[in-house]
Design an enzyme around this catalytic site. Structure first.
Site: not given
Ligand code: SAH
Length: 224
Positions: A42, A68-71
């Site tokens: 990431r 960037i979205s949360q994992p």
């Protein structure tokens, strides 16, 4: 790999395993999804200054007012899209950093992704090349219209929230195909939905509350 991506420790297997442990604790069950989340780096998808935080379970800024979205969210949406079915063609709306795109590229035959900010597409394209990902096609356009040329899709995943589900996306679903999409006002309560195309029409499932940037109208024009 470019030298600025080679930070000490942040790519270590242990750091990534810790994140996978968190995702498991938070309810991600798909072994395939957990494996891919553990193998895709990431830190390559965020700015160098934020790379040391790339394996924390948080959203991070990627410029242009986007994140960037949360994992956990990436894992949850990928699981909702893929569980129990084979994904050949997948459409993503909102390429952003390209992180979710790369995850999908490991699980699907071909990934098509539409983004309205050209600068983000250029960055994402470089990252895919560095990683040797060749089954991704990108387009600078308004994702509300989908990408009709390659329809129908087995899965459509939307990473920005519209107020209502765009009609074109429903139309571009294959029989049995799924649309995973956050719906609702930005800053307000949004709900993650999974819509499945069934012989009688569309079946709707409510997954969970989420928080996304808004799906904006049109594509961004060049800025000088
Ligand atoms: N999956 C991305 C999420 C990025 S945030 C990641 O993890 O990095 C959402 C993205 O959707 C932003 O890049 C934004 O520019 C894009 N977006 C918003 N409205 C859009 C639209 N109408 N068409 C295409 N992309 C859009």
């Amino acid at each position: 790999m470019k030298s600025h991506h080679r930070g000490i420790g942040m790519t270590s297997q242990r750091t990534r395993e810790r994140l996978i442990g968190r995702l498991r604790e938070e309810g991600i069950r798909s072994v395939a999804v957990l494996e891919v989340m553990g193998s895709v780096p990431r830190h390559i998808f965020v700015d160098e200054a934020l790379a040391s935080r790339a394996y924390e379970n948080i959203a991070l800024p990627i410029g242009h007012g986007q994140t960037i979205s949360q994992p956990y969210t990436v894992a949850r949406m990928t699981e909702a899209l893929s569980e129990g079915i084979k994904l050949n063609k997948v459409l993503e709306i909102g390429t952003g950093s390209g992180y979710q795109t790369a995850i999908l590229a490991h699980l699907a035959g071909q990934v098509y992704s539409v983004e309205r900010i050209d600068a983000l597409i250029k960055l994402a394209r470089q990252r895919f090349m560095e990683m040797g990902l060749r089954n991704i096609r990108l387009k600078h356009a308004d994702g509300k219209l989908g990408w009709p040329e390659y329809a129908p899709y087995d899965g459509i995943l939307v990473t920005a929230a519209p107020q209502e589900i765009p009609e074109a996306l429903l139309e571009q679903l294959a029989a049995g195909g799924r649309l995973v999409i956050p719906v609702g006002a930005s800053g307000g309560a949004q709900t993650l939905l999974r819509i499945t195309r069934v012989p009688e029409g569309y079946q709707r499932e409510i997954l969970e509350p989420v928080s996304f940037v808004p799906l904006l109208p049109g594509r961004e024009l060049m800025q000088f």
